[in-house]
Design a protein around this motif. Structure first.
Motif, short mmCIF file in Angstrom:
data_model
loop_
_atom_site.label_atom_id
_atom_site.label_comp_id
_atom_site.label_asym_id
_atom_site.label_seq_id
_atom_site.Cartn_x
_atom_site.Cartn_y
_atom_site.Cartn_z
N PRO A 1 8.33 -26.79 -8.20
CA PRO A 1 8.84 -26.89 -6.95
C PRO A 1 9.79 -25.55 -6.72
O PRO A 1 10.56 -25.07 -7.64
CB PRO A 1 9.81 -28.09 -6.62
CG PRO A 1 9.03 -28.96 -7.77
CD PRO A 1 8.42 -27.93 -8.90
N ASN B 1 5.99 -25.14 -2.57
CA ASN B 1 6.39 -26.34 -2.06
C ASN B 1 5.21 -27.36 -2.29
O ASN B 1 3.97 -26.85 -2.25
CB ASN B 1 6.62 -26.46 -0.57
CG ASN B 1 7.84 -26.03 -0.16
OD1 ASN B 1 8.59 -26.17 -0.71
ND2 ASN B 1 7.79 -25.18 1.13
N PHE C 1 8.64 -32.74 0.15
CA PHE C 1 8.15 -32.04 -1.05
C PHE C 1 8.73 -32.45 -2.24
O PHE C 1 9.89 -32.92 -2.26
CB PHE C 1 8.64 -30.59 -0.86
CG PHE C 1 7.90 -29.98 0.26
CD1 PHE C 1 6.34 -29.87 0.47
CD2 PHE C 1 8.49 -29.38 1.35
CE1 PHE C 1 5.75 -29.18 1.35
CE2 PHE C 1 7.69 -28.89 2.75
CZ PHE C 1 6.76 -28.83 2.68
#
Length: 299
Positions: free
Chosen positions: A186, A215, A166
């Protein structure tokens, strides 16, 4: 010796420090994690920072902003304590210098945009070394910067992935994308929870822009409508490419520009105009490009 140090860097807008107290509160949180005990309160440290700024004013241009660095280390290694008659305590260093020295190379980021490049070096996950501490044990940042410096693009900036693949953060900057009118960033597990990041999210919410911490994969970035980085010096940095692929229209996006304008109105400074003015003052830096990490490629 061990990168055993926490730090904060701030800037001013119209010579007023922006969120200095929040930066110092994070410094104290980081120092607690490292068990470095500073024998003063946040208020006392804040007063000293302002004194350092004041003493440096004769060195500043009339239109200059103040960039402040606060470094706090554990101090002398214990094996040397007898030389000092005991533990002398932590070492605190506060310095102030012109913001233009940092922003002088960032002029064309608004016209061209940064190029996000994902190096093989990953972000260190929180279970190994918690990135929510702002610390100096950042060799993994340096390895990422060394790899990105091999890309023949002066606007290339590192964008780290975490071990799960990620998107995490830049090497000293947070990351956002715009998708279908929403702002994505994020989730804060494996990143530094940036103060500029938080303020950008706050401004976006005030503007009625939905903000999601989630994510994100490279797929999400490649197919985003816009993207940008955030960090203290210039607040928002447009990002128009990812690993050589255009993001959106490959120009600074509408929402990115609106957020920069919101920032400018909030702090009372035209951020883009100020950055360009500093770049014109420091032509040598501007020629180097926006990437602050250009290195000898070695052998």
């Amino acid at each position: 010796m061990f990168g055993d140090m926490v730090f904060e860097m701030t800037r001013s807008f119209n010579r007023k420090q922006f969120k200095l107290r929040e930066h110092l509160e994070r410094l104290f949180r980081s120092s607690k994690m490292l068990r470095i005990s500073l024998d003063m309160s946040i208020a006392e440290l804040e007063k000293i920072v302002h004194e350092v700024i004041e003493r440096n004013q004769p060195c500043m241009e009339t239109d200059e902003e103040d960039r402040v660095m606060v470094n706090l280390s554990r101090g002398i290694l214990s094996l040397y304590h007898p030389i000092f008659g005991g533990d002398p305590g932590p070492t605190l260093i506060i310095s102030s210098f012109p913001l233009s020295l940092t922003l002088g190379a960032f002029d064309n980021i608004y016209d061209i945009g940064l190029h996000a490049v994902t190096p093989s070096q990953q972000a260190i996950p929180a279970e190994l070394l918690d990135p929510k501490m702002k610390h100096r044990s950042r060799l993994f940042y340096m390895m990422a910067n060394l790899q990105v410096a091999l890309v023949d693009d002066p606007l290339a900036w590192a964008l780290l992935l975490d071990p799960d693949g990620f998107v995490a953060e830049g090497t000293g900057a947070n990351f956002f994308v715009v998708k279908d009118g929403e702002l994505w960033t994020p989730e804060p597990r494996n990143i530094l929870r940036g103060i500029t990041r938080a303020h950008t999210m706050k401004l976006a919410s005030k503007m009625g822009i939905p903000v999601r911490e989630k994510n994100m994969t490279l797929y999400d970035v490649i197919h985003a409508d816009e993207a940008f980085y955030t960090s203290t010096p210039a607040s928002i940095y447009p990002c128009t490419k990812i690993n050589g692929l255009a993001i959106g229209s490959s120009q600074m996006g509408t929402m990115t520009q609106q957020l920069i304008e919101a920032w400018s109105e909030d702090v009372g400074v035209d951020i883009m105009a100020q950055t360009r003015r500093y770049a014109s003052r420091t032509k040598a830096n501007a020629k180097a490009g926006a990437t602050p990490y250009r290195f000898n490629k070695g052998k």
